[in-house]
Design an enzyme around this catalytic site. Structure first.
Site, PDB file in Angstrom:
ATOM      1  N   SER A   1       0.812  -1.207   0.000  1.00  0.00           N
ATOM      2  CA  SER A   1       0.000   0.000   0.000  1.00  0.00           C
ATOM      3  C   SER A   1       0.849   1.261   0.000  1.00  0.00           C
ATOM      4  O   SER A   1       0.313   2.366  -0.030  1.00  0.00           O
ATOM      5  CB  SER A   1      -0.929   0.005   1.229  1.00  0.00           C
ATOM      6  OG  SER A   1      -0.186  -0.208   2.412  1.00  0.00           O
TER       7      SER A   1
ATOM      8  N   ASN B   1      -3.386   6.069  -0.457  1.00  0.00           N
ATOM      9  CA  ASN B   1      -2.829   6.350   0.864  1.00  0.00           C
ATOM     10  C   ASN B   1      -2.126   7.695   0.961  1.00  0.00           C
ATOM     11  O   ASN B   1      -1.983   8.238   2.050  1.00  0.00           O
ATOM     12  CB  ASN B   1      -1.891   5.223   1.292  1.00  0.00           C
ATOM     13  CG  ASN B   1      -2.679   4.022   1.754  1.00  0.00           C
ATOM     14  OD1 ASN B   1      -3.673   4.146   2.451  1.00  0.00           O
ATOM     15  ND2 ASN B   1      -2.253   2.838   1.353  1.00  0.00           N
TER      16      ASN B   1
ATOM     17  N   HIS C   1      -2.775  -3.084  -5.671  1.00  0.00           N
ATOM     18  CA  HIS C   1      -3.192  -2.678  -4.333  1.00  0.00           C
ATOM     19  C   HIS C   1      -4.699  -2.818  -4.213  1.00  0.00           C
ATOM     20  O   HIS C   1      -5.466  -1.952  -4.632  1.00  0.00           O
ATOM     21  CB  HIS C   1      -2.755  -1.229  -4.074  1.00  0.00           C
ATOM     22  CG  HIS C   1      -3.138  -0.727  -2.728  1.00  0.00           C
ATOM     23  ND1 HIS C   1      -3.344   0.607  -2.451  1.00  0.00           N
ATOM     24  CD2 HIS C   1      -3.368  -1.386  -1.543  1.00  0.00           C
ATOM     25  CE1 HIS C   1      -3.681   0.751  -1.188  1.00  0.00           C
ATOM     26  NE2 HIS C   1      -3.706  -0.441  -0.620  1.00  0.00           N
TER      27      HIS C   1
ATOM     28  N   GLU D   1      -5.747  -0.397  -7.185  1.00  0.00           N
ATOM     29  CA  GLU D   1      -4.712   0.504  -7.692  1.00  0.00           C
ATOM     30  C   GLU D   1      -3.661  -0.332  -8.408  1.00  0.00           C
ATOM     31  O   GLU D   1      -3.077  -1.246  -7.817  1.00  0.00           O
ATOM     32  CB  GLU D   1      -4.040   1.249  -6.534  1.00  0.00           C
ATOM     33  CG  GLU D   1      -4.649   2.563  -6.177  1.00  0.00           C
ATOM     34  CD  GLU D   1      -3.793   3.351  -5.197  1.00  0.00           C
ATOM     35  OE1 GLU D   1      -3.549   4.534  -5.448  1.00  0.00           O
ATOM     36  OE2 GLU D   1      -3.385   2.779  -4.168  1.00  0.00           O
TER      37      GLU D   1
END
Length: 297
Positions: free
Chosen positions: A118, A189, A139, A151
């Site tokens: 991540s 993130n 991800h 992702e």
């Protein structure tokens, strides 16, 4: 691609294995701990049972999904003959580099190697592999069987062909893949973790309590879950690791983890998985606010 290996039987790993198996892929779930594999398979079975009860799948679908998963404790055996390996181990750079060094040795030269990281650089991970063009980030979001987003992170050397292949594969899993470039935190993130960190700072500075902060974000910003509760479900240790990667990568103080987050992780208060974080997840107090003073004052 027909044969998939997933490394790590924890929350993300068993969710990824569940998803591939549900869509008909022969899936190898790998973990060094037999106990973790048993727990992971039980989680998958429980999640499938919930889907059956909600009439999203049939009992036959459940049986077929479970039959598509084979467990392994040896990495060399688990990745044998697979077309894609998805690493979903703990968010620790040294561990991931070690795993990919082994994958370079055990996997065929044309096996696609993906990481569910991540925050850790795909380019850095790919640097330990002899042909880095086949390394990519996938991800997934938690809970994997439910969340649509994946992702797709291109490392510096990731090929166009591999990227297209993984984008297409994600769509076959009924996911929505979004291609992003390889910078700390990627997109999800890089935006989410500073918000969570600032929420913890707001609590730490005594501006408002846990419930008040989460209520403001849910009712004022239309978030389905407040940031402190979300942090609990992500895992406070995972949040800390991601922030540390971003702080190291950007050298920007806005990514520096809040001291309260650091202290909670050191005290073993990791959120839902440990039974306590900003909320209490013990059997008799499900998701109640922890009755302690979080304020720094």
């Amino acid at each position: 691609m027909k044969n998939i290996a997933v490394i790590g039987a924890g929350t993300m790993g068993n969710g990824i294995a569940h998803t591939f198996a549900q869509f008909g892929y022969k899936t190898h779930l790998i973990d060094i701990s037999e106990k973790s594999l048993e727990k992971g398979m039980k989680t998958i079975e429980n999640n499938l049972d919930r889907m059956v009860s909600k009439e999203k799948i049939t009992e036959e679908n459940k049986k077929t999904t479970l039959s598509n998963i084979t467990t392994f404790t040896k990495l060399s055996e688990g990745v044998k003959g697979t077309d894609l390996v998805v690493e979903a181990a703990t968010e620790n750079v040294e561990l991931k580099l070690s795993i990919f060094e082994q994958l370079d040795e055990f996997c065929a030269a044309d096996t696609i190697l993906a990481s569910n990281t991540s925050s850790i650089s795909i380019t850095k991970i790919a640097a330990v592999v002899s042909n880095p063009e086949r390394v990519i980030g996938m991800h997934f979001m938690n809970p994997v069987p439910v969340m649509k987003l994946v992702e797709i992170i291109r490392g510096y050397n990731t090929s166009d062909e591999i990227t297209r292949s993984i984008m297409d594969l994600s769509k076959k899993l009924n996911k929505v893949p979004v291609e992003v470039n390889d910078y700390p935190g990627f997109v999800a993130n890089r935006i989410l973790m500073p918000m969570i960190n600032e929420s913890i700072e707001t609590l730490y500075n005594g501006v408002a309590g846990v419930q008040e902060i989460d209520t403001v974000m849910k009712l004022g910003m239309a978030h389905p879950m407040g940031p402190l509760q979300l942090a609990d479900f992500i895992g406070l240790d995972v949040c800390l690791s991601i922030l540390e990667v971003m702080y190291s990568g950007f050298k920007n103080p806005k990514y520096a983890p809040c001291p309260l987050l650091v202290n909670m992780v050191q005290a073993g208060k990791l959120g839902a998985k440990s039974g306590e974080g900003f909320y209490d997840y013990s059997e008799n107090r499900k998701a109640e606010i922890v009755s302690k003073q979080f304020s720094a004052k």
